[in-house]
Structures are given as structure tokens and as C-alpha cells.
Design an enzyme around this catalytic site. Structure first.
Site, PDB file in Angstrom:
ATOM      1  N   PHE A  83       0.818  -1.206   0.000  1.00 41.56           N
ATOM      2  CA  PHE A  83       0.000   0.000   0.000  1.00 41.56           C
ATOM      3  C   PHE A  83       0.856   1.261   0.000  1.00 41.56           C
ATOM      4  O   PHE A  83       1.796   1.392   0.791  1.00 41.56           O
ATOM      5  CB  PHE A  83      -0.889   0.053   1.254  1.00 41.56           C
ATOM      6  CG  PHE A  83      -2.065  -0.873   1.209  1.00 41.56           C
ATOM      7  CD1 PHE A  83      -3.258  -0.481   0.628  1.00 41.56           C
ATOM      8  CD2 PHE A  83      -1.977  -2.136   1.765  1.00 41.56           C
ATOM      9  CE1 PHE A  83      -4.345  -1.324   0.591  1.00 41.56           C
ATOM     10  CE2 PHE A  83      -3.060  -3.001   1.732  1.00 41.56           C
ATOM     11  CZ  PHE A  83      -4.245  -2.596   1.137  1.00 41.56           C
ATOM     12  N   ASP A  84       0.488   2.190  -0.864  1.00 47.84           N
ATOM     13  CA  ASP A  84       0.944   3.567  -0.728  1.00 47.84           C
ATOM     14  C   ASP A  84       0.298   4.124   0.553  1.00 47.84           C
ATOM     15  O   ASP A  84      -0.683   3.573   1.066  1.00 47.84           O
ATOM     16  CB  ASP A  84       0.490   4.342  -1.968  1.00 47.84           C
ATOM     17  CG  ASP A  84       0.736   5.828  -1.857  1.00 47.84           C
ATOM     18  OD1 ASP A  84       1.850   6.221  -1.482  1.00 47.84           O
ATOM     19  OD2 ASP A  84      -0.201   6.592  -2.139  1.00 47.84           O
ATOM     20  N   LEU A  85       0.814   5.242   1.047  1.00 46.63           N
ATOM     21  CA  LEU A  85       0.279   5.834   2.276  1.00 46.63           C
ATOM     22  C   LEU A  85      -0.602   7.045   1.977  1.00 46.63           C
ATOM     23  O   LEU A  85      -1.832   6.991   2.110  1.00 46.63           O
ATOM     24  CB  LEU A  85       1.425   6.218   3.216  1.00 46.63           C
ATOM     25  CG  LEU A  85       1.041   6.847   4.561  1.00 46.63           C
ATOM     26  CD1 LEU A  85       0.153   5.913   5.381  1.00 46.63           C
ATOM     27  CD2 LEU A  85       2.306   7.219   5.347  1.00 46.63           C
TER      28      LEU A  85
END
Length: 216
Positions: free
Chosen positions: A5-7
Site C-alpha cells: 500500500f501507498d500511504l
């Protein structure tokens, strides 16, 4: 399955803190900040990349702006975010489904870790991949490659979830399926042009996609 996941723009809406930090840092070096519409493009790439658009190649002013941003971030900026609706349920569903989770972010490690540690589901992420404080490049491809090696995961059994082209391009560079999300700061055209495998409109779709992909 390994789900990366990107943040910013994927797990959390961090616009408030980033916008305030950029305005503070540019004021500290005597520069005028862009309006909110322009600042949306600052969410995703490393700060040094975005500062160049305003400060040019003046490395001294860029480093001073980075320092001012970081100082404010340590004080208050790290807490200026909200979790998108549906994210907590999505994470719980992925964990229940036996998937392994990690974060891959362009945010520097010192900025990312305090945020993730305070997320109600932060412990679901086994690892956090983030660049060092000196970074001037989007290193998503390199970090995704490192994650694959660390987890012993094949590209075919991995998803990269993100809202910007950097996330998708990093996935494509590694043969990983990139899933673009539309609740963040990118749009469908950006994500599809970058090579997104799928584009989803709600967090629940991510969990369903991971489960159906494994079963399919």
C-alpha cells in the site's frame, strides 16, 4: 498474497498536513506557495522534486525548505491526516483473508513511521518501505523490488495499491499488478495511462479483488 500500500492518498487523506507544511516551509525561504489545486500535485512525489518547480535548482533554499517542513512535521504535521472511510474494514478483511501487508511510500521513513504507528490498524503492516531523508527521487520501483525479495513473493502473487502514477509505474517496473484507487489524489486517466491493472472506486473492492484473484 502480498498486498503493498501507498500511504498518502491511499490509506490516509494527508492533504491538510502537507499543504500546511509546504506553505510554512516556502514562507521560511521567502517563496510564495501555490494554491490548493496546484498543491494536490505535491502529494506523491518526494518534496525535493516538487520544491524545484518553485525554487529552481537553488539547492540551498530547497534544503532549507525541507528542513522547515520536517521541523513542522515533527511538531504537528504528522497528526494532520484522516483515515479514508472503509480503509479499516478493508485492512481487517485482508488480514482475515490471510494476505500479508506492507506499506511502500515516498514519504521519508522518519515521516511515515509515526503516522503508521498511530493508525488503529498500523500493526497489520509487517514492514514499511520508505526512502531516507536525502531522497530526491520517487523510489517506488526500487522499494517494491525490495519488498518482493524480503517477503519471498513473486510478482504474480503481489498487488500494489496506490493513487498516483508513481505507484503504478513502480508496480509495472516489477511485473506487479498495480491497482489504482480513485479516492486519493490521482484520477482514472493518470492511473490507466501509467498502466494500472485495475482501477477501483472503494476500499472494499481491494479486499474483494485480492480474495478473488487468489481463488481465481
Amino acid at each position: 498474497m502480498l498486498v503493498l500500500f501507498d500511504l498518502d492518498g491511499t490509506l490516509i487523506d494527508s492533504a491538510l498536513g502537507i499543504f500546511a507544511g509546504v506553505r510554512h516551509s516556502l514562507a521560511a525561504v521567502g517563496a510564495e506557495a501555490p494554491d490548493d489545486a496546484a498543491l494536490r500535485s505535491w502529494i506523491g512525489p518526494p518534496l525535493r522534486v516538487s520544491y524545484r518547480d518553485i525554487l529552481g535548482d537553488d539547492s540551498e533554499r530547497i534544503e532549507a525548505a525541507v528542513a522547515a517542513y520536517s521541523e513542522r512535521f515533527r511538531d504537528v504535521g504528522w497528526s494532520e491526516h484522516t483515515v479514508y472511510d472503509g480503509i479499516a474494514d478493508m485492512i481487517a478483511s485482508l488480514v482475515d483473508g490471510g494476505h500479508r501487508l506492507a506499506v511502500v511510500t515516498s514519504k521519508t521513513r522518519s515521516h511515515a513511521e509515526p503516522i503508521i504507528a498511530h493508525l488503529p490498524f498500523g500493526k497489520a503492516f509487517e514492514r514499511v518501505y520508505a526512502p531516507g531523508p536525502e531522497t530526491a527521487h520517487s523510489e517506488k520501483a526500487t522499494m517494491i523490488a525490495t519488498a518482493l525479495a524480503d517477503f519471498g513473493a513473486s510478482p504474480e502473487d503481489t498487488l500494489m495499491i496506490g493513487d498516483r502514477l508513481y505507484d503504478i509505474e513502480g508496480a509495472v517496473a516489477n511485473g506487479v499488478r498495480g491497482v489504482g484507487v480513485l479516492w486519493g489524489f490521482g484520477d482514472r486517466e493518470e492511473l490507466e495511462t501509467a498502466g494500472a491493472w485495475k482501477v477501483v472506486e472503494a476500499p472494499a473492492e481491494v479486499a474483494l479483488l485480492a480474495d478473488s484473484f487468489v481463488s481465481g
